[in-house]
Scaffold this motif. Structure first.
Motif, PDB file in Angstrom:
ATOM      1  N   ARG A 191       0.861  -1.195   0.000  1.00  0.00           N
ATOM      2  CA  ARG A 191       0.000   0.000   0.000  1.00  0.00           C
ATOM      3  C   ARG A 191       0.886   1.229   0.000  1.00  0.00           C
ATOM      4  O   ARG A 191       1.744   1.391   0.868  1.00  0.00           O
ATOM      5  CB  ARG A 191      -0.895  -0.023   1.236  1.00  0.00           C
ATOM      6  N   THR A 192       0.704   2.099  -0.989  1.00  0.00           N
ATOM      7  CA  THR A 192       1.535   3.286  -1.135  1.00  0.00           C
ATOM      8  C   THR A 192       0.646   4.535  -1.172  1.00  0.00           C
ATOM      9  O   THR A 192      -0.577   4.427  -1.299  1.00  0.00           O
ATOM     10  CB  THR A 192       2.362   3.224  -2.431  1.00  0.00           C
ATOM     11  N   PRO A 193       1.245   5.724  -1.104  1.00  0.00           N
ATOM     12  CA  PRO A 193       0.442   6.943  -1.191  1.00  0.00           C
ATOM     13  C   PRO A 193      -0.348   7.064  -2.488  1.00  0.00           C
ATOM     14  O   PRO A 193      -1.376   7.747  -2.532  1.00  0.00           O
ATOM     15  CB  PRO A 193       1.492   8.061  -1.073  1.00  0.00           C
ATOM     16  N   THR A 194       0.130   6.423  -3.555  1.00  0.00           N
ATOM     17  CA  THR A 194      -0.562   6.485  -4.844  1.00  0.00           C
ATOM     18  C   THR A 194      -1.310   5.197  -5.165  1.00  0.00           C
ATOM     19  O   THR A 194      -1.914   5.086  -6.226  1.00  0.00           O
ATOM     20  CB  THR A 194       0.434   6.782  -5.979  1.00  0.00           C
ATOM     21  N   LEU A 195      -1.263   4.225  -4.275  1.00  0.00           N
ATOM     22  CA  LEU A 195      -1.929   2.947  -4.505  1.00  0.00           C
ATOM     23  C   LEU A 195      -2.697   2.560  -3.248  1.00  0.00           C
ATOM     24  O   LEU A 195      -2.222   1.813  -2.410  1.00  0.00           O
ATOM     25  CB  LEU A 195      -0.916   1.857  -4.855  1.00  0.00           C
ATOM     26  N   LEU A 196      -3.902   3.117  -3.127  1.00  0.00           N
ATOM     27  CA  LEU A 196      -4.770   2.780  -2.009  1.00  0.00           C
ATOM     28  C   LEU A 196      -5.597   1.561  -2.372  1.00  0.00           C
ATOM     29  O   LEU A 196      -5.942   1.348  -3.539  1.00  0.00           O
ATOM     30  CB  LEU A 196      -5.662   3.971  -1.660  1.00  0.00           C
ATOM     31  N   LEU A 197      -5.934   0.763  -1.389  1.00  0.00           N
ATOM     32  CA  LEU A 197      -6.587  -0.514  -1.625  1.00  0.00           C
ATOM     33  C   LEU A 197      -8.038  -0.498  -1.164  1.00  0.00           C
ATOM     34  O   LEU A 197      -8.434   0.309  -0.332  1.00  0.00           O
ATOM     35  CB  LEU A 197      -5.828  -1.624  -0.894  1.00  0.00           C
ATOM     36  N   THR A 211      -9.297  -5.176   6.568  1.00  0.00           N
ATOM     37  CA  THR A 211      -9.996  -3.888   6.545  1.00  0.00           C
ATOM     38  C   THR A 211      -9.248  -2.843   7.345  1.00  0.00           C
ATOM     39  O   THR A 211      -9.080  -1.696   6.907  1.00  0.00           O
ATOM     40  CB  THR A 211     -11.427  -4.043   7.097  1.00  0.00           C
ATOM     41  N   ALA A 212      -8.770  -3.211   8.520  1.00  0.00           N
ATOM     42  CA  ALA A 212      -8.007  -2.268   9.344  1.00  0.00           C
ATOM     43  C   ALA A 212      -6.726  -1.848   8.639  1.00  0.00           C
ATOM     44  O   ALA A 212      -6.311  -0.688   8.728  1.00  0.00           O
ATOM     45  CB  ALA A 212      -7.689  -2.898  10.696  1.00  0.00           C
ATOM     46  N   PHE A 213      -6.120  -2.772   7.922  1.00  0.00           N
ATOM     47  CA  PHE A 213      -4.895  -2.466   7.185  1.00  0.00           C
ATOM     48  C   PHE A 213      -5.138  -1.407   6.117  1.00  0.00           C
ATOM     49  O   PHE A 213      -4.409  -0.414   6.021  1.00  0.00           O
ATOM     50  CB  PHE A 213      -4.350  -3.744   6.552  1.00  0.00           C
ATOM     51  N   ILE A 214      -6.185  -1.594   5.311  1.00  0.00           N
ATOM     52  CA  ILE A 214      -6.408  -0.656   4.210  1.00  0.00           C
ATOM     53  C   ILE A 214      -6.988   0.670   4.696  1.00  0.00           C
ATOM     54  O   ILE A 214      -6.944   1.661   3.969  1.00  0.00           O
ATOM     55  CB  ILE A 214      -7.324  -1.263   3.122  1.00  0.00           C
ATOM     56  N   GLU A 215      -7.525   0.702   5.909  1.00  0.00           N
ATOM     57  CA  GLU A 215      -8.089   1.943   6.441  1.00  0.00           C
ATOM     58  C   GLU A 215      -7.068   2.758   7.223  1.00  0.00           C
ATOM     59  O   GLU A 215      -7.371   3.853   7.682  1.00  0.00           O
ATOM     60  CB  GLU A 215      -9.288   1.634   7.346  1.00  0.00           C
ATOM     61  N   GLY A 216      -5.857   2.246   7.371  1.00  0.00           N
ATOM     62  CA  GLY A 216      -4.841   2.942   8.143  1.00  0.00           C
ATOM     63  C   GLY A 216      -4.327   4.185   7.432  1.00  0.00           C
ATOM     64  O   GLY A 216      -4.627   4.433   6.264  1.00  0.00           O
ATOM     65  N   PRO A 217      -3.554   5.008   8.139  1.00  0.00           N
ATOM     66  CA  PRO A 217      -3.004   6.219   7.520  1.00  0.00           C
ATOM     67  C   PRO A 217      -2.025   5.878   6.404  1.00  0.00           C
ATOM     68  O   PRO A 217      -1.483   4.767   6.349  1.00  0.00           O
ATOM     69  CB  PRO A 217      -2.294   6.915   8.682  1.00  0.00           C
ATOM     70  N   VAL A 218      -1.823   6.831   5.505  1.00  0.00           N
ATOM     71  CA  VAL A 218      -0.856   6.652   4.424  1.00  0.00           C
ATOM     72  C   VAL A 218       0.551   6.861   4.989  1.00  0.00           C
ATOM     73  O   VAL A 218       0.823   7.847   5.672  1.00  0.00           O
ATOM     74  CB  VAL A 218      -1.117   7.651   3.286  1.00  0.00           C
ATOM     75  N   ILE A 219       1.437   5.916   4.687  1.00  0.00           N
ATOM     76  CA  ILE A 219       2.817   5.975   5.176  1.00  0.00           C
ATOM     77  C   ILE A 219       3.744   6.257   4.004  1.00  0.00           C
ATOM     78  O   ILE A 219       3.654   5.610   2.957  1.00  0.00           O
ATOM     79  CB  ILE A 219       3.235   4.643   5.836  1.00  0.00           C
ATOM     80  N   TYR A 220       4.662   7.193   4.173  1.00  0.00           N
ATOM     81  CA  TYR A 220       5.648   7.510   3.143  1.00  0.00           C
ATOM     82  C   TYR A 220       6.986   6.867   3.486  1.00  0.00           C
ATOM     83  O   TYR A 220       7.273   6.586   4.655  1.00  0.00           O
ATOM     84  CB  TYR A 220       5.813   9.032   3.011  1.00  0.00           C
ATOM     85  N   ASP A 263      11.341  17.527   8.857  1.00  0.00           N
ATOM     86  CA  ASP A 263      12.329  18.221   8.019  1.00  0.00           C
ATOM     87  C   ASP A 263      11.789  18.430   6.603  1.00  0.00           C
ATOM     88  O   ASP A 263      12.496  18.217   5.612  1.00  0.00           O
ATOM     89  CB  ASP A 263      13.654  17.449   7.975  1.00  0.00           C
ATOM     90  N   ASN A 264      10.508  18.803   6.519  1.00  0.00           N
ATOM     91  CA  ASN A 264       9.825  19.095   5.253  1.00  0.00           C
ATOM     92  C   ASN A 264       9.548  17.869   4.401  1.00  0.00           C
ATOM     93  O   ASN A 264       9.082  17.999   3.265  1.00  0.00           O
ATOM     94  CB  ASN A 264      10.609  20.128   4.432  1.00  0.00           C
ATOM     95  N   ASP A 265       9.820  16.681   4.910  1.00  0.00           N
ATOM     96  CA  ASP A 265       9.494  15.443   4.207  1.00  0.00           C
ATOM     97  C   ASP A 265       8.178  14.873   4.736  1.00  0.00           C
ATOM     98  O   ASP A 265       7.940  14.851   5.944  1.00  0.00           O
ATOM     99  CB  ASP A 265      10.590  14.391   4.402  1.00  0.00           C
ATOM    100  N   PHE A 266       7.338  14.391   3.825  1.00  0.00           N
ATOM    101  CA  PHE A 266       6.086  13.753   4.227  1.00  0.00           C
ATOM    102  C   PHE A 266       6.409  12.405   4.876  1.00  0.00           C
ATOM    103  O   PHE A 266       7.185  11.611   4.328  1.00  0.00           O
ATOM    104  CB  PHE A 266       5.194  13.500   3.011  1.00  0.00           C
ATOM    105  N   VAL A 267       5.787  12.129   6.024  1.00  0.00           N
ATOM    106  CA  VAL A 267       5.948  10.818   6.644  1.00  0.00           C
ATOM    107  C   VAL A 267       4.613  10.098   6.826  1.00  0.00           C
ATOM    108  O   VAL A 267       4.530   8.875   6.678  1.00  0.00           O
ATOM    109  CB  VAL A 267       6.705  10.901   7.988  1.00  0.00           C
ATOM    110  N   VAL A 268       3.541  10.845   7.144  1.00  0.00           N
ATOM    111  CA  VAL A 268       2.222  10.245   7.357  1.00  0.00           C
ATOM    112  C   VAL A 268       1.151  11.228   6.904  1.00  0.00           C
ATOM    113  O   VAL A 268       1.313  12.445   7.053  1.00  0.00           O
ATOM    114  CB  VAL A 268       1.978   9.900   8.849  1.00  0.00           C
ATOM    115  N   THR A 269       0.043  10.686   6.362  1.00  0.00           N
ATOM    116  CA  THR A 269      -1.091  11.532   5.970  1.00  0.00           C
ATOM    117  C   THR A 269      -2.393  10.998   6.560  1.00  0.00           C
ATOM    118  O   THR A 269      -2.655   9.791   6.524  1.00  0.00           O
ATOM    119  CB  THR A 269      -1.223  11.610   4.441  1.00  0.00           C
TER     120      THR A 269
END
Length: 338
Positions: free
Chosen positions: A147-153, A230-239, A323-329
């Protein structure tokens, strides 16, 4: 339609060790050996494996040289990924047929590697396994979901990813050579691969790895704890940058958070003891307008809480930055209080 696979969980990842156990190892020599043999042929794997491992003293350095060589010399093939993805979709309701097909396709994918030097995740995982086995390691392929920021399940998504587990000094670790290799850029219907070795998925932090990897290998799952797909795909986006700093989101557990106007939301993360809290910021995007704020911060040893009170209704994309990098959304939906 619900997924027909039986999913138990990823908390089996808690049985894996993490890279911090090798903090006293300097991987510069292993990386240098991999660089020296850059571009060498895959036609004779035993010779390649010997060249990569013979100059090194420890087992973890030997595997490191194999891993970095693969991630730095094999191109990610998007067209192959699409073909495999489409086949997986057709077999999503037949678990055994999927596993049989997946086992049969990996040698075929692997046979093309020596000449093409590009592959999808299946080929990366198979190559890691083959080369590690030749070096005397016990290494296996794990199939499941990435699961990636551009590939949500979604719940009816087909399995889409493969990676590895490796036994070093009688302890199991996890790694993902595909995601270490670089990124595929899609533009105007065309794809191109940008090689860019990323170290965060080498012997990755298991609890963090479980945030964007979900295994369907039933024999690898240990029932210490369970978590649904379900809990896995509903979690926050991780970078991926979260892996470099070993920052693990703890709560909210779901990406979508529903609150009332004026409510306070606490974003809690686990992080290394020596990590400085002033590195954190929140980037909040509301209706296309965004602002960066410094949240209220509470620190308790290896946990940090970022607190923000939402005073405006609407949909807010909340990005946690280091440090200006995305880590979680997260996505926070704020309604009027009644």
């Amino acid at each position: 339609m619900k997924i027909a696979f039986v999913f138990l969980l990823v908390s089996f990842y808690f049985s894996f060790a993490q890279r911090s156990g090798f903090n006293d190892i300097n991987f510069k020599k292993a990386d240098s050996v991999a660089e020296i043999h850059k571009g060498e042929s895959l036609m004779n794997l035993p010779v390649l494996v010997y060249n990569l491992t013979a100059p090194l003293d420890t087992d973890v350095e030997k595997f490191r040289a194999i891993y970095t060589w693969i991630s730095s010399n094999i191109e990610n093939d998007y067209s192959s990924y699409v073909k495999i993805r489409n086949k997986r979709k057709r077999l999503v309701n037949n678990r055994q047929a999927f596993l049989d097909w997946n086992n049969n396709i990996t040698p075929i994918v692997f046979d093309r590697l020596p000449n093409e030097r590009k592959t999808a995740c299946t080929g990366y995982a198979y190559l890691v396994k083959e080369m590690a086995n030749l070096a005397g390691f016990n290494c296996e392929i794990i199939n499941g979901y990435g699961r990636t920021p551009t590939l949500l399940l979604k719940e009816d998504s087909a399995p889409n990813h493969s990676w590895n587990r490796i036994e070093i000094n009688n302890i199991w670790y996890i790694c993902d050579a595909t995601w270490s290799a670089g990124q595929t850029i899609l533009e105007d219907g065309n794809s191109r691969f940008e090689p860019d070795y990323f170290d965060g998925y080498f012997l990755a932090e298991p609890e963090l790895f479980a945030k964007n990897h979900f295994s369907i290998n039933k024999e690898e799952i240990q029932l210490n704890d369970t978590e649904s797909f379900t809990a896995f795909i509903e979690g926050p986006v991780i970078y991926k940058e979260a892996f470099l700093a070993s920052i693990i989101p703890l709560s909210p557990q779901k990406m979508h958070v529903y609150i009332k106007k004026g409510d306070l939301v606490t974003f809690k993360l686990n992080l290394p003891d020596n990590f400085k809290e002033d590195k954190f910021q929140l980037l909040i995007n509301t209706g296309g307008r965004q602002k960066t704020i410094q949240p209220n911060i509470l620190r308790n040893q290896d946990e940090i809480s970022l607190l923000h009170r939402f005073q405006k209704t609407g949909l807010h994309d909340v990005h946690i930055l280091v440090d200006n990098d995305f880590v979680v959304t997260y996505v926070v939906k704020v309604k009027n209080a009644r």
